[in-house]
Design an enzyme around this catalytic site. Sequence first.
Site, PDB file in Angstrom:
ATOM      1  N   LYS A   1      42.080  44.344  42.206  1.00  0.00           N
ATOM      2  CA  LYS A   1      42.650  44.891  40.876  1.00  0.00           C
ATOM      3  C   LYS A   1      43.285  46.255  41.203  1.00  0.00           C
ATOM      4  O   LYS A   1      44.140  46.663  40.557  1.00  0.00           O
ATOM      5  CB  LYS A   1      41.750  44.815  39.849  1.00  0.00           C
ATOM      6  CG  LYS A   1      41.255  43.330  39.345  1.00  0.00           C
ATOM      7  CD  LYS A   1      40.242  43.419  38.232  1.00  0.00           C
ATOM      8  CE  LYS A   1      40.120  42.387  37.768  1.00  0.00           C
ATOM      9  NZ  LYS A   1      39.616  41.149  38.592  1.00  0.00           N
TER      10      LYS A   1
ATOM     11  N   GLU B   1      37.850  51.156  33.177  1.00  0.00           N
ATOM     12  CA  GLU B   1      39.276  51.548  32.159  1.00  0.00           C
ATOM     13  C   GLU B   1      38.673  51.507  30.787  1.00  0.00           C
ATOM     14  O   GLU B   1      37.546  51.198  30.322  1.00  0.00           O
ATOM     15  CB  GLU B   1      40.120  50.597  32.642  1.00  0.00           C
ATOM     16  CG  GLU B   1      39.709  49.146  32.118  1.00  0.00           C
ATOM     17  CD  GLU B   1      40.766  48.086  32.766  1.00  0.00           C
ATOM     18  OE1 GLU B   1      41.406  48.371  33.877  1.00  0.00           O
ATOM     19  OE2 GLU B   1      40.894  47.036  32.098  1.00  0.00           O
TER      20      GLU B   1
ATOM     21  N   HIS C   1      34.400  35.764  28.747  1.00  0.00           N
ATOM     22  CA  HIS C   1      35.574  36.154  29.332  1.00  0.00           C
ATOM     23  C   HIS C   1      36.249  34.959  30.218  1.00  0.00           C
ATOM     24  O   HIS C   1      37.102  35.343  30.818  1.00  0.00           O
ATOM     25  CB  HIS C   1      35.185  37.186  30.257  1.00  0.00           C
ATOM     26  CG  HIS C   1      34.462  38.335  29.453  1.00  0.00           C
ATOM     27  ND1 HIS C   1      35.062  39.286  28.650  1.00  0.00           N
ATOM     28  CD2 HIS C   1      33.289  38.957  29.603  1.00  0.00           C
ATOM     29  CE1 HIS C   1      34.316  40.201  28.223  1.00  0.00           C
ATOM     30  NE2 HIS C   1      33.123  39.742  28.896  1.00  0.00           N
TER      31      HIS C   1
ATOM     32  N   ARG D   1      48.663  31.912  41.935  1.00  0.00           N
ATOM     33  CA  ARG D   1      48.528  30.545  42.177  1.00  0.00           C
ATOM     34  C   ARG D   1      49.106  29.543  41.015  1.00  0.00           C
ATOM     35  O   ARG D   1      49.345  30.355  39.970  1.00  0.00           O
ATOM     36  CB  ARG D   1      46.912  30.035  42.440  1.00  0.00           C
ATOM     37  CG  ARG D   1      45.899  30.548  41.337  1.00  0.00           C
ATOM     38  CD  ARG D   1      44.536  30.337  41.241  1.00  0.00           C
ATOM     39  NE  ARG D   1      43.872  30.941  40.487  1.00  0.00           N
ATOM     40  CZ  ARG D   1      43.736  30.785  39.022  1.00  0.00           C
ATOM     41  NH1 ARG D   1      44.469  29.951  38.405  1.00  0.00           N
ATOM     42  NH2 ARG D   1      42.755  31.592  38.284  1.00  0.00           N
TER      43      ARG D   1
END
Length: 479
Positions: free
Chosen positions: A115, A199, A234, A291
């Site tokens: 990330k 974040e 999530h 993908r």
Amino acid sequence: MNKILVANRGEIAIRIMRTAQKMGIKTVAVYSTIDRNAPHVKFADEAVCIGEAPSISSYLNANRIIEMAKTLQADAIHPGYGFLSENAAFAELCETHGITFIGPKSKAIKIMGSKLAAKEAVSQYNIPLVPGIDEAITDTKKAKEIAKSIGFPVLIKASAGGGGKGMRIVEKENELEAQMKRAISEAHSAFGDGSVFIEKYVSSPRHIEIQIMADGHGNILHFFERECSIQRRHQKVIEEAPSSILNPELRKKMGEAAVKVARSCDYLGAGTVEFLLDSHHNFYFLEMNTRLQVEHPVTELITGVDLVELQIRIARGEKLPMAQDDLNISGHALELRVYAEDPLNDFLPSVGHLKTYKLPSGPGIRVDNGFEQGMDIPIYYDPMISKLITYGKNREEAIQTMIDAISKYRIEGVETTLDFGKFVFEHHAFKSGRFDTHFVPKYYTPESIEQHKKNDAEMAALIVAKHYMEAQNKLRLPR
């Protein structure tokens, strides 16, 4: 390209094989000992056992898969999604052995697999990012300082992975240390890397993703958006295309941003760029999945494009056969992931025997399926049984078709997400389009499904009683 080995199982393996066979390409299925009688094994032209049931001994055994591809003279390997699909080392292994990997180059997988590396790559293209730090940390003291500077609430995220693992929302400073330890432990367990980053937590976000496709001739197209905001833990459960919240201007901006993300890592093939959209319609880059996505069918239905066919053509070195202006949205599509999970027990996996298994069919209904009646749901793999997809000329029609399709789907022997899906599709918040990623914690409880079932049963009883009374009245009429 004469023969493709599909390095996967279940519905996605069959999905890939259907397109390959349509294109006149032979297919090879791989399977673990527990999957020896699975539908994807029967569907392929050839099949080979690659190991015992645990995925580490079979579907994650890269060397064994390469060995079988060479033995059976497969020209290419399609990884599907999950397992080895985003494994840069596996893509490199294919390249080393002269086998075409139907997917991006290993460099792009590496960049987008981290990330932080992904954020660094896209930052050069002025793509909006969620405020946060640009380094991975494990130090709790430093984490507190960073969180204070960003401002609570914050989101702790694993640097090396996704799928909701190693992710924690922290509302207050005194919660940070405990949540940090949990996130690090979970990230280390899931990905072998405990580093996390912090974040700003975007409240009430929508999860919007853009399908892109890039060929080896410099062409990159986007195939519009998918809405993926209905999630549990999530992880996505329901997806749709297009989103009910995007207007043409915002759709164009997000599509162009997705193309830039693909360009930032010299991308090849099918990929998905994920964004968070806040309540003011500001969007932020989240990550890129290198993908084919689970939810790709909804994009296929609204664009009329076979994404797997494009993947194969690009892997053969062909140019994309269309331009951006050739692509249009037609109608609306929805997808429900039918998991062997118990919605009444925190969506825990429900393994067991499929005593009854009958698929719905009819206009506007598509089922990407990997199981048959009489099979067992194994404990070793993801509990998804199938994907139920519906299409309509508009959102309302697609929703009604989905509700009807759920009622026709017959599964006995395991608990599934079908009743949960019916609850969502009939809920006023979903029907109105006014929902976000908090839909499940905000509206759903096990009791709500129980009440839903009770209401349906009462309605069915009333209908039966009405028909009975009408029949009785007809019998009493004088002749």
